[in-house]
Design an enzyme around this catalytic site. Structure first.
Site, PDB file in Angstrom:
ATOM      1  N   GLU A 127      44.149-117.070  21.426  1.00 26.35           N
ATOM      2  CA  GLU A 127      42.677-117.450  21.385  1.00 26.35           C
ATOM      3  C   GLU A 127      41.869-116.332  21.634  1.00 26.35           C
ATOM      4  OE1 GLU A 127      42.214-120.177  24.572  1.00 26.35           O
ATOM      5  OE2 GLU A 127      43.941-121.393  24.083  1.00 26.35           O
ATOM      6  N   LYS A 129      39.200-114.230  23.722  1.00 26.27           N
ATOM      7  CA  LYS A 129      38.978-114.000  24.836  1.00 26.27           C
ATOM      8  C   LYS A 129      37.252-114.130  24.789  1.00 26.27           C
ATOM      9  CE  LYS A 129      39.586-111.812  29.209  1.00 26.27           C
ATOM     10  NZ  LYS A 129      38.265-111.505  29.495  1.00 26.27           N
ATOM     11  N   ASP A 131      33.572-113.541  26.092  1.00 27.98           N
ATOM     12  CA  ASP A 131      33.011-112.656  27.098  1.00 27.98           C
ATOM     13  C   ASP A 131      31.631-113.255  27.701  1.00 27.98           C
ATOM     14  OD1 ASP A 131      32.789-110.470  28.957  1.00 27.98           O
ATOM     15  OD2 ASP A 131      32.060-109.197  27.581  1.00 27.98           O
ATOM     16  N   TYR A 239      38.386-124.010  26.809  1.00 27.58           N
ATOM     17  CA  TYR A 239      39.794-123.617  26.416  1.00 27.58           C
ATOM     18  C   TYR A 239      40.769-124.171  27.603  1.00 27.58           C
ATOM     19  CZ  TYR A 239      37.842-120.108  29.732  1.00 27.58           C
ATOM     20  OH  TYR A 239      37.243-119.233  30.630  1.00 27.58           O
ATOM     21  N   LYS A 326      42.783-106.653  25.753  1.00 34.09           N
ATOM     22  CA  LYS A 326      41.432-106.481  25.613  1.00 34.09           C
ATOM     23  C   LYS A 326      40.990-105.367  24.533  1.00 34.09           C
ATOM     24  CE  LYS A 326      38.917-107.177  29.585  1.00 34.09           C
ATOM     25  NZ  LYS A 326      38.331-106.619  30.687  1.00 34.09           N
ATOM     26  N   CYS A 427       5.119 -82.249  28.044  1.00 35.44           N
ATOM     27  CA  CYS A 427       5.504 -83.683  27.762  1.00 35.44           C
ATOM     28  C   CYS A 427       5.323 -83.193  25.936  1.00 35.44           C
ATOM     29  CB  CYS A 427       4.046 -84.566  28.017  1.00 35.44           C
ATOM     30  SG  CYS A 427       4.319 -86.252  27.257  1.00 35.44           S
ATOM     31  N   CYS A 430       1.839 -85.088  24.898  1.00 40.20           N
ATOM     32  CA  CYS A 430       0.393 -84.954  25.033  1.00 40.20           C
ATOM     33  C   CYS A 430       0.581 -83.477  25.673  1.00 40.20           C
ATOM     34  CB  CYS A 430      -0.014 -85.799  26.101  1.00 40.20           C
ATOM     35  SG  CYS A 430       0.680 -85.661  27.880  1.00 40.20           S
ATOM     36  N   CYS A 445       5.961 -87.620  32.690  1.00 39.01           N
ATOM     37  CA  CYS A 445       4.891 -86.903  32.140  1.00 39.01           C
ATOM     38  C   CYS A 445       3.704 -87.614  33.118  1.00 39.01           C
ATOM     39  CB  CYS A 445       4.580 -87.341  30.728  1.00 39.01           C
ATOM     40  SG  CYS A 445       2.678 -87.009  30.410  1.00 39.01           S
ATOM     41  N   CYS A 451      -1.779 -89.696  27.844  1.00 43.55           N
ATOM     42  CA  CYS A 451      -0.529 -89.531  27.205  1.00 43.55           C
ATOM     43  C   CYS A 451      -0.604 -90.669  26.094  1.00 43.55           C
ATOM     44  CB  CYS A 451       0.456 -89.195  28.059  1.00 43.55           C
ATOM     45  SG  CYS A 451       2.131 -89.154  27.053  1.00 43.55           S
TER      46      CYS A 451
HETATM   47  S1  IVH Z   1      42.321-119.024  29.949  1.00 42.67           S
HETATM   48  C1  IVH Z   1      44.316-119.603  34.005  1.00 42.67           C
HETATM   49  N1  IVH Z   1      41.202-118.646  28.051  1.00 42.67           N
HETATM   50  O1  IVH Z   1      38.597-114.781  30.933  1.00 42.67           O
HETATM   51  C2  IVH Z   1      43.836-119.225  32.922  1.00 42.67           C
HETATM   52  N2  IVH Z   1      40.309-117.413  29.804  1.00 42.67           N
HETATM   53  O2  IVH Z   1      39.773-112.264  32.625  1.00 42.67           O
HETATM   54  C3  IVH Z   1      42.586-119.708  32.847  1.00 42.67           C
HETATM   55  N3  IVH Z   1      38.412-116.408  29.279  1.00 42.67           N
HETATM   56  O3  IVH Z   1      38.380-116.123  34.137  1.00 42.67           O
HETATM   57  C4  IVH Z   1      41.729-118.742  31.795  1.00 42.67           C
HETATM   58  N4  IVH Z   1      38.377-116.674  27.054  1.00 42.67           N
HETATM   59  O4  IVH Z   1      36.677-116.603  32.462  1.00 42.67           O
HETATM   60  C5  IVH Z   1      41.221-118.343  29.026  1.00 42.67           C
HETATM   61  N5  IVH Z   1      40.341-118.495  25.721  1.00 42.67           N
HETATM   62  C6  IVH Z   1      40.295-118.056  27.177  1.00 42.67           C
HETATM   63  C7  IVH Z   1      39.211-117.300  27.546  1.00 42.67           C
HETATM   64  C8  IVH Z   1      39.306-116.936  28.698  1.00 42.67           C
HETATM   65  C9  IVH Z   1      37.674-116.057  28.120  1.00 42.67           C
HETATM   66  C10 IVH Z   1      37.764-115.580  30.509  1.00 42.67           C
HETATM   67  C11 IVH Z   1      37.904-116.846  31.752  1.00 42.67           C
HETATM   68  C12 IVH Z   1      38.906-116.083  32.799  1.00 42.67           C
HETATM   69  C13 IVH Z   1      38.834-114.440  32.355  1.00 42.67           C
HETATM   70  C14 IVH Z   1      39.973-113.662  32.544  1.00 42.67           C
END
Ligand code: IVH
Length: 689
Positions: A127, A129, A131, A239, A326, A427, A430, A445, A451
């Site tokens: 999946e 991740k 942010d 998720y 990451k 500056c 000016c 400045c 300015c």
């Molecule tokens: S699963 C027990 N799935 O990443 C596992 N987390 O660094 C529960 N996050 O605290 C998390 N996308 O806030 C999961 N597809 C995804 C995610 C995800 C973002 C975040 C989540 C978690 C953090 C961990």
């Protein structure tokens, strides 16, 4: 021998202590203040180092170590930090299932290793991740009953009123195949487009910008005003489903179900059968994610089969059945052609790197900040160097380092070599001599009134939406009128005539009238906003409101001393000094006089010296602790408006104590010994109603 060992060990033990402290502070900055001062990568590297060291020194095990618990977004500081004085705005509720974090790695090899070590034939769900910030949604009989932030992993803040403003989160699910009770977890996000619009707005209001969409989403979810939350346009991807009697035997099946029930589930989820499929998924999304409307910072791998998940189990902080890969922050090496200097509205001079254009996170970057003189000196950066430019979610690309210089290039004059090249001393706009305030990194400045970027910036701020809200006077028009010699300061706005404006190129009579209407309407803008509009350094919208409540006329404010100003909530010595300096400047006083003549509101309407009731007549009341519903200043005002007197210390004469959370132990002891009643804020509000 033992001595020799402990001598060798000592530096590492100290490093463990130092890392724990540093990471704890970072957690606070990241989760509570939404102002991280370290990149995610640096944080993760330090965390991994701490994990390694703790493994070497098991006797230093400490359940409070940041390796043993997740960061907390609950509104309090780390143990040695001054606790926040803000009232508790949200109810803190225990999580039914702790909210864990994920093990992570920046190395594809480590991810491959992790997959290979799983029992054979295990399916892996890949999946994105997301942010943003994690949220836990509780549904009972199909109704959303709680929405908790991660908090410290054990308990979180219930932000349901704000969550209910998110269109992609259902309030009610009307189906007969849902469990009686279940929990959905996911990520709350502010889409890129919304994030950029919000920051643009904040720039105009001169409010601190959010560094990235994650911080913006987090700051938004903690607001007290659901209407403002709704306006900002959050979204959410879910998720993870938890509960007792849930459908399906795999994680994937559950997410499919959740989608049927109306939750927003990402389309990017894929069940992978082997390591090659996983790595192909990572490679694909590494570039493809840049087209998404929300921020992602990696890929999450989860064991699909729920029974297998159970078998693998958990560590104190993370599940063993999942890991995150990451993405490295995007960085590029490019040529630094020239350093120029940009003067901001407050006179700060920022060095700007002019670069050979380079492609970064989907845009072409040709300018990046070099922060300040010290930064340039520390990295010994000179034109002609090849420098690293990064755009990791931050608003403005920044230079983060330089490549090794070959001999040929070191012939370029160096900024370190004061004789040949140095930060400008005048500056660039000016010509005024720049000043550097002791303890500050920035050169400024001081020519505020002469300015050009400072003059125009002040006018732009004055007319902006949250200040005087003068429609039609945008950046370009201000520039135009400034160049024509018609606008030199904020007071000139009120001398503009229709014919002055209408003759300007691109401005017809209609827009001239529009501007004049806006100017006329601005005369009704309340005093607190006028104060904000003046653009006194560091006096933002909220601070201006708080000052205006205490100093209800400009004349009162003008004569206030720095010491008196410091008594106002949110006003520290620096802000107080800025206010005093503002009123000591003759040219400001002239401008204020002209604004007064023009008819602007220089007195607070809200000032009502008459008592709202006589409920507290003759009572002497002490306020102690932190409050959820109103600020301390507001309670003070309420006491006075209802005939009471607010006093600082508890004595025989104290009628009662308005007691919030975490009341000071001394006061509590004294109150008990004198038999003085404690009144909660709810009781108090009822009392004066
Ligand atoms: S699963 C027990 N799935 O990443 C596992 N987390 O660094 C529960 N996050 O605290 C998390 N996308 O806030 C999961 N597809 C995804 C995610 C995800 C973002 C975040 C989540 C978690 C953090 C961990």
């Amino acid at each position: 021998m033992a001595d020799l060992f402990s001598e060798i060990e000592e530096p590492e033990r100290n490093e463990i202590r130092a890392l724990r402290k540093e990471l704890e502070e970072q957690n606070y900055k990241y989760y509570v203040l939404n102002q991280p001062s370290m990149s995610d990568r640096e944080f993760d590297e330090k965390m991994h180092r701490l994990q390694d060291l703790e493994a070497l020194y098991p006797d230093m095990y400490d359940p409070k170590s940041p390796t043993q618990h997740v960061g907390s977004d609950l509104m309090k500081g780390p143990s040695d930090q001054v606790p926040s004085t803000k009232g508790k705005a949200f109810e803190t509720v225990k999580h039914k299932y702790p909210m864990l974090s994920l093990a992570n790695s920046y190395s594809r090899e480590e991810i491959e290793d992790w997959v290979r070590k799983l029992p054979e034939g295990v399916e892996i769900v890949c999946e994105l991740k997301f942010d943003g910030l994690s949220i836990s949604l509780w549904y009972e009989k199909g109704v959303l009953t709680r929405a908790l932030t991660r908090g410290d992993g054990q308990q979180g803040d219930d932000v349901i009123q704000n969550i209910k403003t998110i269109p992609s989160i259902p309030w009610r699910i009307e189906r007969n195949d849902i469990p009686e009770r279940f929990e959905m977890r996911g990520e709350v996000l502010l889409p890129w487009e919304r994030f950029e619009a919000l920051n643009k707005e904040r720039e105009e209001q001169e409010e601190a910008l959010f560094a990235n969409p994650r911080n913006a989403a987090s700051g938004t979810l903690k607001l007290q005003d659901p209407k403002e939350v709704a306006r900002r346009g959050l979204t959410a991807y879910l998720y993870y489903m938890l509960g007792e009697e849930l459908p399906g035997k795999t994680h994937y099946e559950r997410l499919e179900k959740a989608k049927e029930w109306g939750f927003q589930i990402s389309d990017a989820i894929k069940v992978c059968k082997d390591v090659d499929e996983v790595m192909a998924y990572i490679s694909y999304w590494d570039t493809e994610r840049k087209k998404l409307s929300v921020a992602t910072d990696g890929i999450v791998l989860k064991v699909n089969n729920l029974a297998q998940q159970e078998e693998l189990g958990y560590t104190a902080k993370t599940p063993r059945w999942a890991i995150a890969y990451k993405f490295p922050a995007e960085k590029q090496l490019t040529l630094l052609k020239e350093i120029t200097y940009q003067v901001g509205r407050t006179g700060v001079v920022t060095p700007v790197a002019n670069l050979e254009p380079v492609q970064l996170s989907g845009t072409i970057v040709q300018r990046a900040t070099l922060h300040n003189e010290d930064f340039i000196r520390q990295l010994d950066i000179r034109p002609g160097d090849r420098v690293w430019v990064e755009k990791g979610g931050e608003i403005i690309p920044k230079i983060v380092g330089r490549a090794d210089r070959n001999d040929e290039m070191s012939a370029t004059p160096s900024l370190n070599d004061g004789m040949m090249y140095s930060f400008p001393d005048v500056c660039p706009e000016c010509g005024a001599k720049l000043v550097r305030v002791e303890g500050e990194a920035a050169w400024r400045c001081p020519n505020e009134a002469g300015c050009p970027p400072q003059i125009k910036g002040k006018i732009e701020h004055f007319v902006s939406r949250k200040a005087m809200n003068i429609d039609g006077l945008g950046e370009e028009t201000i520039d135009l009128l400034y160049r024509q010699g018609l606008l030199h300061n904020i007071a000139d706005i009120y001398s503009l005539r229709s014919e002055d404006i209408a003759v300007q190129e691109r401005l017809g009579e209609k827009s001239a009238q529009n501007i004049l209407d806006g100017i006329e309407a601005s005369k009704k803008v309340p005093w607190a906003r006028v104060l904000f509009a003046l653009g006194i350094r560091m006096v933002g919208e909220t601070t201006a409101r708080k000052i205006a409540r205490v100093y209800n006329t400009i004349d009162n404010l003008q004569w206030a001393t720095a010491e008196q100003l410091c008594a106002i909530e949110d006003v520290g010595p620096q802000i107080a000094e800025n206010i005093v300096a503002y009123f000591n400047d003759m040219s400001n006083l002239e401008i204020l006089e002209r604004l007064r003549q023009a008819g602007l509101q220089m007195e607070g309407e809200s000032y009502q010296p008459s008592a709202a009731s006589h409920q507290l007549d003759g009572m002497s009341i002490v306020i102690s602790g932190t409050f959820a519903q109103h600020s301390r200043d507001e309670y003070k005002e309420m006491i006075e408006q209802n005939g009471g007197k607010n006093t600082g210390s508890v004595s025989k004469k104290t009628s009662f104590i308005l007691a919030g959370e975490n009341m000071g132990p001394e006061k509590l002891k004294k109150a008990e010994s004198l038999g003085i009643r404690l009144v909660s804020e709810e009781e108090f509000l009822e009392m004066i109603q």
